[in-house]
Write a protein that holds these residues in place. Sequence first.
Motif, mmCIF file in Angstrom:
data_model
loop_
_atom_site.group_PDB
_atom_site.id
_atom_site.type_symbol
_atom_site.label_atom_id
_atom_site.label_comp_id
_atom_site.label_asym_id
_atom_site.label_seq_id
_atom_site.Cartn_x
_atom_site.Cartn_y
_atom_site.Cartn_z
ATOM 1 N N LEU A 1 39.995 29.889 27.577
ATOM 2 C CA LEU A 1 39.384 30.044 26.206
ATOM 3 C C LEU A 1 38.053 30.966 26.368
ATOM 4 O O LEU A 1 37.813 31.634 25.845
ATOM 5 N N VAL A 2 37.145 30.462 27.236
ATOM 6 C CA VAL A 2 35.851 30.850 27.643
ATOM 7 C C VAL A 2 36.154 32.308 27.989
ATOM 8 O O VAL A 2 35.375 33.222 27.353
ATOM 9 N N LEU A 3 36.791 32.452 28.781
ATOM 10 C CA LEU A 3 37.123 33.953 29.461
ATOM 11 C C LEU A 3 37.590 34.732 28.359
ATOM 12 O O LEU A 3 37.217 36.047 28.438
ATOM 13 N N VAL A 4 38.545 34.424 27.567
ATOM 14 C CA VAL A 4 39.012 35.215 26.341
ATOM 15 C C VAL A 4 38.054 35.414 25.587
ATOM 16 O O VAL A 4 37.744 36.749 25.052
ATOM 17 N N LEU A 5 36.840 34.517 24.963
ATOM 18 C CA LEU A 5 35.953 34.677 24.158
ATOM 19 C C LEU A 5 34.568 35.508 24.675
ATOM 20 O O LEU A 5 33.931 35.957 23.808
ATOM 21 N N LEU A 6 34.642 35.959 25.977
ATOM 22 C CA LEU A 6 33.608 36.769 26.444
ATOM 23 C C LEU A 6 33.486 38.094 25.789
ATOM 24 O O LEU A 6 34.703 38.689 25.670
ATOM 25 N N PRO A 7 32.407 38.721 25.772
ATOM 26 C CA PRO A 7 32.347 39.796 24.888
ATOM 27 C C PRO A 7 32.873 41.304 25.824
ATOM 28 O O PRO A 7 32.663 40.803 27.320
ATOM 29 N N PRO B 1 44.718 43.385 17.958
ATOM 30 C CA PRO B 1 44.262 42.680 16.681
ATOM 31 C C PRO B 1 43.023 42.066 17.013
ATOM 32 O O PRO B 1 42.864 41.679 17.969
ATOM 33 N N GLN B 2 42.277 41.934 15.904
ATOM 34 C CA GLN B 2 40.997 41.324 16.052
ATOM 35 C C GLN B 2 41.008 39.782 15.588
ATOM 36 O O GLN B 2 41.614 39.485 14.293
ATOM 37 N N ILE B 3 40.450 38.924 16.429
ATOM 38 C CA ILE B 3 40.469 37.368 16.105
ATOM 39 C C ILE B 3 39.196 36.996 16.146
ATOM 40 O O ILE B 3 38.435 37.174 17.263
#
Length: 129
Positions: A13-19, A30-32
Amino acid sequence: MFFLLRMAFWLGLVLVLLPRDKTPESDKLPQIGASDAVSAATAAMSDMAQFCKRQPATCEVGGHAATVIGERAKDGAKKIYQIITEKKPDTTGSIGGEGEDQGAVAMARPDTLTQDDLAAEWQPPTVAP
C-alpha cells in the motif's frame, strides 16, 4: 503468519501511494484518492481477518506452509552467514617463504620459545655512536 501478510499488504500500500512522475500513460489510469485507498485497505484487512473463520483448513495448511518456508529461510540465512564469515587461508604469499607450509604457520602455538630462549637474560639494545 498474519504479521507477514499484514506487513506485505501495508508495504504494498505504501509503495502504491508513493508519488510518481507524470507520464502520458499515467493520465490514462483511473485516479484513486488516498482516503479511498485507506478505506479499501481497511475493508480488505477485516475480510482477511474473517477468512480463517470461513476456511479453517486453508488457514491451517497456510500456517504449516509458512512455518516450513520460515525454517527454510532461516537455514538459508545460516548458510549465507557461514559463507560470509568463513575464514579463507592467506594465499597472497606476503607472509612466509616459498614452499613453506602456510597451514603450519597459521596453526603455530603462541608460546614457541624454547627453554634456552627463556633462560637468556634480557639486555637493552646498544646504540652505535
